[in-house]
Write a protein that holds these residues in place. Structure first.
Motif, PDB file in Angstrom:
ATOM      1  N   GLY A   1     -19.376  -7.324 -55.702  1.00  0.00           N
ATOM      2  CA  GLY A   1     -19.415  -5.870 -55.864  1.00  0.00           C
ATOM      3  C   GLY A   1     -20.101  -5.466 -57.158  1.00  0.00           C
ATOM      4  N   GLY A   2     -20.227  -4.165 -57.328  1.00  0.00           N
ATOM      5  CA  GLY A   2     -20.886  -3.630 -58.513  1.00  0.00           C
ATOM      6  C   GLY A   2     -20.240  -4.131 -59.793  1.00  0.00           C
TER       7      GLY A   2
ATOM      8  N   ALA B   1     -24.494  -2.339 -55.152  1.00  0.00           N
ATOM      9  CA  ALA B   1     -25.401  -1.853 -56.192  1.00  0.00           C
ATOM     10  C   ALA B   1     -24.882  -2.307 -57.560  1.00  0.00           C
TER      11      ALA B   1
ATOM     12  N   THR C   1     -24.268   3.533 -57.702  1.00  0.00           N
ATOM     13  CA  THR C   1     -24.090   4.466 -56.575  1.00  0.00           C
ATOM     14  C   THR C   1     -23.619   5.828 -57.080  1.00  0.00           C
TER      15      THR C   1
ATOM     16  N   GLU D   1     -28.358  -0.648 -53.509  1.00  0.00           N
ATOM     17  CA  GLU D   1     -28.254  -1.977 -52.887  1.00  0.00           C
ATOM     18  C   GLU D   1     -29.649  -2.568 -52.630  1.00  0.00           C
TER      19      GLU D   1
ATOM     20  N   ARG E   1     -17.462   4.648 -49.291  1.00  0.00           N
ATOM     21  CA  ARG E   1     -17.469   4.012 -50.608  1.00  0.00           C
ATOM     22  C   ARG E   1     -16.745   2.662 -50.544  1.00  0.00           C
ATOM     23  N   GLY E   2     -17.319   1.696 -51.221  1.00  0.00           N
ATOM     24  CA  GLY E   2     -16.755   0.341 -51.199  1.00  0.00           C
ATOM     25  C   GLY E   2     -17.099  -0.413 -49.921  1.00  0.00           C
ATOM     26  N   GLY E   3     -18.074   0.114 -49.159  1.00  0.00           N
ATOM     27  CA  GLY E   3     -18.357  -0.426 -47.821  1.00  0.00           C
ATOM     28  C   GLY E   3     -18.979  -1.821 -47.784  1.00  0.00           C
ATOM     29  N   SER E   4     -19.347  -2.382 -48.922  1.00  0.00           N
ATOM     30  CA  SER E   4     -19.929  -3.733 -48.886  1.00  0.00           C
ATOM     31  C   SER E   4     -18.915  -4.783 -48.434  1.00  0.00           C
TER      32      SER E   4
END
Ligand SMILES: Nc1ncnc2c1ncn2[C@@H]1O[C@H](COP(=O)(O)OP(=O)(O)O)[C@@H](O)[C@H]1O
Ligand SMILES: N[C@@H](CC(=O)OP(=O)(O)O)C(=O)O
Length: 511
Positions: free
Chosen positions: A86-87, A117, A122, A200, A282-285
């Motif tokens: 994650g970021g 990202a 983001t 991303e 949001r947080g969809g990765s």
């Protein structure tokens, strides 16, 4: 009996192109599985999926392995796991270097990498978009967030020794987009998703180029080009079933033809009608990672964060929160849904469907065991799992004496929600009232009514997750796991109320 149960789960995993190794490892103790007409060529994957025949026999304590028309050598070289960063794990060039090292330290893995990202990119992209709405075209190039984003990505590329041409086109396009927003003076959900996608798209390009530079062959993928097909619900799209075979075909096919570590953009998809870029919320990765895990039938999904796993509560609220070593998919989904920011609420679904363990680990402290999320776990010692806080919950109280002694009243109420496509979280009823909470991430929830007998407030909901162990009434080791939610505190915030007339009208007819 246990074998049978285990087996039915395995069959689901068999729908993926690379299940062989996983089955071998996990289930050869108890199953004889024969696979006929399995075609591992990715180009024929869609066809072969329907042509495959599974023959299964289960003989007590007999150990047999898979037979398939695929050589051992091929099975050995399949992709093995997903690693999502994650970021918070990718905030700088230094962090990217460490993440690359971490990935390569798993010598026996052939991972698919999913990246978010960099850092807070983001948020900054979306803020830049909002500023562009009112700043005027000529002032776009001085939007602070745009310059921070440019600086971060160019500096990262430079520090990693990567040619900045890998992101130059994106930075130009980003500025053009912001000028377009400034010209139109509006930022639609569709444009927001396009805007957010730059984060991303750039992080994966820089990282992939860096991996190649240090000699680890890598290939960058934009999720929206390799089959992540979603609904057209911009800013909160759902992944459609067609995604699984498409993503498997794309990633597996390339891997077989020319192995290179896939570096995939998290968070992004492509709307099935609009064909425009969508985002998964949001947080969809996390959801991107579990979707890939299921699509490819991988052995494990690793979600690398900046904390030692899922913690007993939000460390920003209570810094001494401790890691929870084991969770079930259902528990993790509930925790995420009710506010634990650490996982995307939908992300457990593909993992659960594919029965693929999810490991939440700390990229800053890779030795920490993290949290292992699986279908089942030993609940006998689990008393309190976690406490989560969900902000801005919309609560709706429906009060009517017409409910007294009636049958079918609840069904009628819920059919209204179904017709309007409104999902309800938590429900409590009495003889004359129904209290519901609605998902704050959805627009309709925020736009709800504020009328006579139907009213809503924005609440803060604190949920305690624990299990009940009925050792006295059931044979040893048998337990019932019951989740309770408790409304402990409610902080009332007056709500805004615009367009929910449809719901209001339908409910009124009933009351
Ligand atoms: N119950 C919890 N367990 C772990 N982390 C939590 C919890 N609740 C909130 N968090 C926050 O979630 C953050 C990790 O999630 P997120 O920021 O989405 O990570 P990433 O960007 O790496 O995907 C942690 O830094 C922590 O502050
Ligand atoms: N970058 C997106 C998607 C994402 O999953 O991010 P992270 O993994 O950093 O939570 C976001 O900020 O929402």
């Amino acid at each position: 009996m246990a074998n049978t149960l285990h087996f039915s789960a395995t069959l689901q995993a068999a729908a993926s192109p690379v299940f062989s190794k996983r089955m071998n490892k996990m289930h050869c103790q108890s199953l004889r599985v024969q696979m006929v007409n399995y075609n591992s060529e990715a180009t024929n994957l869609a066809l072969s999926r329907s042509n495959r025949v599974l023959k299964v026999s289960c003989e007590a304590a007999r150990v047999d392995v898979l037979e398939m028309n695929k050589t051992d050598n091929q099975a050995e070289t399949q992709l093995t796991c997903v690693m999502k960063f994650g970021g918070s794990s990718l905030a700088s060039a230094e962090r990217m270097r460490e993440v690359a090292e971490l990935i390569l330290s798993f010598r026996n893995e052939r991972p698919v990498i999913v990246l978010s990202a960099m850092g807070k990119t983001t948020n900054k992209l979306l803020l830049a978009g909002e500023k562009a709405v009112s700043c005027g075209v000529t002032n776009v190039d001085s939007i602070e967030e745009l310059n921070i984003i440019k600086e971060l990505h160019l500096q990262t590329a430079k520090e990693l020794g990567v040619d900045e041409s890998v992101i130059a086109k994106h930075l130009e396009e980003l500025e053009q987009l912001l000028k377009g927003i400034a010209m139109m003076k509006e930022l639609t959900p569709r444009t927001k998703d396009y805007l957010a996608s730059f984060g991303e798209c750039m992080s994966t390009r820089i990282f992939s180029a860096y991996m190649n530079k240090i000699g680890a062959k890598a290939r960058q993928y934009d999720a929206f080009k390799i089959g992540f097909i979603t609904t057209d619900d911009f800013t909160n799209a759902d992944i459609l079933e067609a995604t699984y075979p498409a993503v498997a075909q794309s990633l597996h096919g390339d891997w077989i033809r020319d192995p290179a570590i896939p570096i995939v953009t998290g968070f992004l998809g492509k709307g099935w009608r609009s064909c425009a870029i969508t985002t998964l919320g949001r947080g969809g990765s996390d959801l991107t990672a579990t979707t890939i895990g299921k699509a490819l039938g991988l052995r494990e999904i690793q979600v690398w964060k900046d904390v030692d796993g899922v913690l007993t509560c939000d460390p920003n609220i209570y810094p001494h929160a401790e890691p929870v070593p084991y969770l079930t998919f259902d528990e993790a989904a509930e925790l995420a849904y009710f506010g634990a920011q650490v996982l995307h609420p939908q992300s457990m679904r593909p993992a659960r469907e594919g029965d693929i363990p999810v490991r939440v680990k700390n990229s800053y402290n890779s030795n920490a065991p993290g949290t292992l999320i699986t279908r089942t776990r030993d609940m006998s010692k689990a008393v309190l799992t976690s406490i989560v806080l969900k902000r801005n919950v919309t609560m709706l109280d429906i009060v009517s004496t017409r409910m007294l002694g009636q049958f079918g009243f609840l069904a009628k109420v819920f059919s209204i929600f179904e017709d309007l496509g409104i999902s309800v979280d938590v429900v409590a009823t009495s003889e004359v009232s129904i209290s519901l909470t609605l998902d704050p991430s959805k627009l309709w929830s925020r736009d709800l009514i504020q009328q006579a007998s139907v009213w809503h407030l924005l609440f803060v909901m604190i949920c305690i997750f624990y299990s009940l162990y009925y050792g006295i009434y059931f044979p040893a080791g048998y337990f019932i796991n019951v989740y309770f939610w408790h409304l402990i505190s409610s902080v009332n915030v007056p709500s805004f109320n615009r367009n929910s007339t449809m719901l209001w009208k339908s409910l009124r007819k009933l009351l």
